[in-house]
Design a protein around this motif. Sequence first.
Motif, short mmCIF file in Angstrom:
data_model
loop_
_atom_site.label_atom_id
_atom_site.label_comp_id
_atom_site.label_asym_id
_atom_site.label_seq_id
_atom_site.Cartn_x
_atom_site.Cartn_y
_atom_site.Cartn_z
N MET C 10 0.91 -0.89 -0.20
CA MET C 10 0.00 0.09 0.39
C MET C 10 0.96 1.72 0.15
O MET C 10 1.40 1.24 0.67
CB MET C 10 -0.61 0.00 1.01
N ASN C 11 0.58 2.10 -0.79
CA ASN C 11 1.22 3.77 -0.94
C ASN C 11 0.48 4.53 -1.11
O ASN C 11 0.24 4.80 -1.46
CB ASN C 11 2.42 3.25 -1.31
N THR C 12 -0.29 5.64 -0.15
CA THR C 12 -1.71 6.11 0.20
C THR C 12 -1.21 7.23 -0.40
O THR C 12 -0.01 7.46 0.20
CB THR C 12 -2.14 6.07 1.10
N ASP C 123 -0.52 7.46 8.56
CA ASP C 123 0.23 7.81 8.55
C ASP C 123 1.21 6.91 7.08
O ASP C 123 1.71 6.64 7.29
CB ASP C 123 1.34 7.59 9.60
N GLY C 124 0.15 7.74 6.31
CA GLY C 124 0.73 7.14 5.05
C GLY C 124 1.31 7.72 4.15
O GLY C 124 2.85 8.87 4.37
N ARG C 125 1.70 7.65 2.71
CA ARG C 125 2.73 8.66 1.77
C ARG C 125 4.28 8.10 2.01
O ARG C 125 4.92 8.55 1.54
CB ARG C 125 2.33 10.16 1.90
N ILE C 130 1.03 -5.37 3.82
CA ILE C 130 -0.29 -6.24 4.28
C ILE C 130 -0.07 -7.12 3.82
O ILE C 130 0.82 -8.32 3.35
CB ILE C 130 -1.43 -6.00 3.33
N VAL C 131 -0.09 -8.03 5.54
CA VAL C 131 0.23 -9.81 4.72
C VAL C 131 -1.53 -10.42 4.50
O VAL C 131 -1.96 -10.65 5.84
CB VAL C 131 1.31 -10.74 5.56
N VAL C 132 -0.99 -11.66 3.92
CA VAL C 132 -2.30 -12.29 3.38
C VAL C 132 -2.13 -13.88 3.53
O VAL C 132 -1.16 -14.32 2.71
CB VAL C 132 -3.65 -11.02 2.52
#
Lengths: 137, 137, 137
Positions: C10-12, C123-125, C130-132
Amino acid sequence: MRAHTEYLVMNTRKRHELVNITEQIADIVRRAAIGEGMCLVSAMHITAGIWVNDEEDGLKTDFMEWLDQLAPARPDYRHHQTGEDNADAHLKRTLVHHQVILPVTNGALDLGPWEQVFYTEFDGRRKKRIVVKVLGE
Amino acid sequence: MRAHTEYLVMNTRKRHELVNITEQIADIVRRAAIGEGMCLVSAMHITAGIWVNDEEDGLKTDFMEWLDQLAPARPDYRHHQTGEDNADAHLKRTLVHHQVILPVTNGALDLGPWEQVFYTEFDGRRKKRIVVKVLGE
Amino acid sequence: MRAHTEYLVMNTRKRHELVNITEQIADIVRRAAIGEGMCLVSAMHITAGIWVNDEEDGLKTDFMEWLDQLAPARPDYRHHQTGEDNADAHLKRTLVHHQVILPVTNGALDLGPWEQVFYTEFDGRRKKRIVVKVLGE
């Protein structure tokens, strides 16, 4: 590996209710005939949760009042612009969390001395489901 | 499928305490000899929880103070009419949640770069157990 | 028993963001080719969580505002003496919880009628994982 899945249907008389489901879960684990494993108990509706705590009336009342302080019922949630009136129930489910994993050891629930499993309903008076899935061998 | 179960016994010196148990859990996972699976870590007493977060002293102090703001110790909980004085501990356990599932990959805990596993005690100074169950193959 | 593990990166764009990842998880479950089992979805960074709730814009705004009331961004956390500025993100992750277990039944996610799975970033950017992990047979 074995898997065993059942669904409990809840339909509370009151809008807010705590229902002790420990015995129902223990029965499902017995029917699963699994010696060692994990039992997922998860509320499938997004205004209900699962709580593992104490079967004591005073604490249960404290708990529901406290949830109402942290996530109060208010008219002015944005969610209510859709016609809904239950935004607080979505938030309360979040605080409680909507699921637990119960360990299964020697074919039975492996709970602590005071651990009881509750269904926590925050927008009841209609049918809702809990999924119970036991995985193990 | 294999299952491996151990119990950790905790007995904190202080009533409120955060104990980093990451290494103890990693040891149990090694003893389990399971390559791929899930490791349940669950506090068996209803006034304690499990927290996955940062091993940083400032944050740990912030965390415990913040829990005390959201679920303060107060004399007037209904639960205290039973003679107990720990209603806030039951509520704090709820906020923290009492369990986590840690993924096991290639025979070891599969944690993020900063994830550490803590036992969160809110009514200590007596023996309590944590169940650790590893399931996989 | 089979196990299947994937990682979502993820990289919001925004610091705070809710990202619906239900379809990505459903795709992983399909690739796992597991009929009956459990799917762990766990945020590996300690300022993010996983939330199962409603895909409704108003509620999502209510939810993020409410988290900000219960765990406000403030300058005076002790954690900030380390040079960090994200103590509130650690606390928000705690309220939301950082993981869920999704049941897998007949080879697919077994979700309630309105259950959607969200990654909750506080606290993105920057890149986070994420582990699935799907376990079953």
